[in-house]
Structures are given as structure tokens and as C-alpha cells.
Design an enzyme around this catalytic site. Structure first.
Site, short mmCIF file in Angstrom:
data_model
loop_
_atom_site.label_atom_id
_atom_site.label_comp_id
_atom_site.label_asym_id
_atom_site.label_seq_id
_atom_site.Cartn_x
_atom_site.Cartn_y
_atom_site.Cartn_z
N HIS A 54 0.81 -1.21 0.00
CA HIS A 54 0.00 0.00 0.00
C HIS A 54 0.85 1.26 0.00
CE1 HIS A 54 -3.74 -2.24 1.85
NE2 HIS A 54 -3.28 -2.79 0.74
N GLY A 55 2.12 1.13 -0.34
CA GLY A 55 2.97 2.30 -0.44
C GLY A 55 3.64 2.67 0.86
#
Length: 378
Positions: A226-227
Site C-alpha cells: 500500500h505504499g
């Protein structure tokens, strides 16, 4: 899976103490395993001279139930050379309900270095959502390098209440669909360096939570996941702060999000002095995103966690979303002093145009880049 009976002993070369854990025979319970690790830890923690080192040898697997290594220790410099593999139990019956929050935990241990090329295997799927695999609480002057972390139960590495931490040359992996398997989760910690690592999980590659500051992240390959996220902050109206976070020379490949800041509606506090520079996106979703309504359960609240002094410079690559820049700021003060410079993104879908969406964001942007961010133009 075999469980090894362990014994420990020491050897002295000059002023260096070595505490070895090694396999001697097979047993059917891992109680002996844990006791042997704790006996070796007591000797290591109590050593006063030289460079006390605990060696976990190459080619061996050690099945461990939850255990805590506690300080404070007598030496200001302790070393753990992990060359073998630490494995979590494969059955939920192996752990009691009181020990499902953390698997391997270090508490109040200063001057600790863990290195050596070994592996930490959380046994993945049956433990998702249950506990943190490797956690450090109130451990200052901490160094972790050269390890492999696979299939964590929840967070692979958790850093809480620590100061002066260097994490490098790690390989952290979990299936893309695994929930809450953050690579590195940081809270209430200061002066951290995370660099030269690969993190591919089912959640944030790095999550930076409340009361953390002076975090530098560089040369990290993130994806899937998710970064790299600031937050979420302000859950349930809580007061939380994050500042001086700098991410540079990182790559996001196939991630759900890229450079993200997320806060809850109705939260208090601030996120400020944050920068993302020289970032490469490869088929990343939501490459640049600020969301002050991450969870909007207090929609009537007029306050937000204040977001200011955030810059994105030299962000290039491809986006799977047409909305490549999304600044969803609250209806109050919004987001202030947002700087977007030299951002050059293309669509991962041939022929599709990228665009930016803004709500109450204020700052400056380069006019001749893609996508244009009209709300930040003079």
C-alpha cells in the site's frame, strides 16, 4: 517441522564473548527451545566486557513460541548474529490467548545490533491479524540489517518508543492479499534511517504513525503493498503528530498507493515538514495522495489533523489510475504549503490522460508537467 533441543555456551576470543545456540537432538515440544534462548539472552545481557554476541547458526531452524528479550543490559553494545531461521508455530493451539499480540519482542535494550543474513518466518496465513512478528519497544541506538522476513502474522517489524534506529539491507515479503502485514511500522519514535531494502507485502511497506519525527527513508523498493504512508492519524478524535519525514530515491512497483498521507476526520494534531523526492512509480495506484477523510466516521466534526509543508519533487513513472494526484483535504484549514515540482507521470493504460483532483489544498505546482495540478497554480 523439526524442533531442536538447544544448549548454549560461551567462548572467549580476546575480549569478545560468543554465546552459541545450536541443535543437538530432536524433541516434540518447543518449550526447551524458548528456555535455551532465554538462558543465552540472560548471559548476553549480563556480559560486561568486549563485544557480547549471540550466534544463531546457519542451516538450522528454531521453532519459537512467543518470547520477550528484556533489558536493560549491562553492556552498551549487544550483537545478535542471526544466520539460521526462526519459525513461528504452525498451529494456533501452540499459543495461548495472552501471547498473540507479539511474537519476538525486545524491550528496553539499548545498543542492540541484529544482523547476519538469517530469516524470520512468521508462518503467515493462520496468524494474519493476530500479532507483530518482530517488535522493539524503548530500544535506543538500534541497528537491524541483512535479514529476511517472510509471511509475518501482522506487522513484520514494529518500532515503538525508540530513538536512533538504522534499518538496512532487509528483504521483507508477504502475499499481496495478506491483511495488515506492514513491512515496517513506526510509532512514537525519532531519528530513524530506513534504507537499501526491498519490501513487498499486503499492506504499507512503511507506516509512520503518531508522535514520530525525523524519519529518513531512501533506496527502498516497495511493492506489492500500500505504499509508504504517514498515518493514519487522529483516529477517534485523537491528538497525534508526525514531522520531518523525508523519502527519497525510492521505487513503488505495482503498489495500491504511492506517497500517501492519511488522517481521520475529527482528529487533532499535525503532519508537517514531509518530502518525497526522486521517486519512481511503476504501474502504481494513487501515486500521490493526501486524504484527510481516510475514515469519515466523524463527518460533522469541523477539525482535522493539520497538514502542511509537504513537497513532491521529481516524481516520475506510470500510474494505473487516471487520477494520479489526489489532495482530499478537509473543509477547515485544508492542506497548506503543498509543493509539486517536476512531477512527470504517464498512464499505465495506453492513450489515457492523467489528471489531478483537489479539495481545499493550497500551495504551488509546476505548470508544464503531467498531470497539471490546477488548484496549486498561481
Amino acid at each position: 517441522m523439526c524442533v531442536f533441543c538447544l544448549i548454549h555456551y560461551r567462548r572467549v576470543f580476546s575480549t569478545v564473548y560468543f554465546f552459541y545456540i545450536h541443535a543437538c537432538t530432536y524433541v516434540t515440544s518447543f518449550v526447551i527451545t524458548v528456555k535455551a534462548f532465554l538462558r543465552a539472552w540472560d548471559d548476553l545481557c549480563g556480559a560486561t566486557g568486549g563485544r557480547p554476541t549471540l550466534v544463531i547458526p546457519h542451516g538450522k531452524e528454531f521453532l519459537l513460541s512467543p518470547l520477550s528479550f528484556k533489558g536493560p543490559c549491562k553492556s552498551k553494545n549487544l550483537w545478535i548474529q542471526l544466520q539460521g531461521t526462526l519459525v513461528a508455530p504452525g498451529s494456533m493451539n501452540a499459543w495461548d490467548d495472552n501471547n498473540k499480540e507479539k511474537w519476538i519482542q525486545f524491550m528496553q535494550v539499548n545498543g542492540l545490533t541484529i544482523y547476519g543474513g538469517g530469516q524470520i518466518d512468521g508462518q503467515g496465513k493462520i496468524w494474519w491479524d493476530y500479532c507483530q512478528a518482530l517488535s522493539f519497544h524503548s530500544c535506543n541506538n538500534l541497528r537491524v540489517s541483512g535479514l529476511q522476513h517472510v509471511n509475518s502474522q501482522k506487522n513484520h517489524i514494529s518500532i515503538n518508543g525508540c530513538n536512533d534506529v538504522d534499518i538496512s539491507h532487509l528483504k521483507i515479503t508477504a502475499p499481496e492479499e495478506s491483511p495488515n502485514t506492514d513491512g515496517i511500522d513506526i510509532s512514537a519514535s525519532n531519528h530513524l534511517q530506513i534504507h537499501d531494502s526491498f519490501i513487498g507485502t499486503g499492506d504499507d511497506c512503511v507506516a509512520i504513525n503518531g508522535f514520530s519525527s525525523y524519519i529518513n527513508i531512501s533506496r527502498v523498493l516497495c511493492g506489492p503493498g500500500h505504499g509508504i504512508s504517514i498515518g493514519s492519524l487522529g483516529k477517534g478524535g485523537a491528538y497525534e503528530t508526525v514531522e520531518e519525514v523525508h523519502v527519497e530515491d525510492c521505487t513503488f512497483k505495482g503498489t495500491m498507493n504511492g506517497a500517501r498521507i492519511k488522517t481521520w476526520k475529527g482528529g487533532r494534531g499535525y503532519a508537517r515538514k514531509i518530502s518525497f523526492e526522486r521517486i519512481r512509480m511503476i504501474n502504481a495506484g494513487n501515486p500521490i495522495i493526501i486524504d484527510q477523510t481516510y475514515v469519515n466516521r466523524m463527518a460533522a466534526a469541523s477539525r482535522d489533523v493539520e497538514i502542511s509543508d509537504v513537497s513532491y519533487k521529481g516524481v516520475i513513472g506510470s500510474s494505473t489510475d487516471a487520477r494520479a494526484v489526489y489532495f482530499n483535504c478537509g473543509d477547515g484549514a485544508g492542506c497548506r504549503n503543498i509543493v509539486v515540482e517536476d512531477v512527470e507521470m504517464t498512464s499505465a493504460v495506453a492513450g489515457k490522460q492523467l489528471f489531478a483532483v483537489c479539495n481545499n489544498a493550497h500551495g504551488t505546482s509546476s505548470a508544464d508537467r503531467s498531470p497539471r495540478v490546477p488548484c496549486l497554480l498561481p
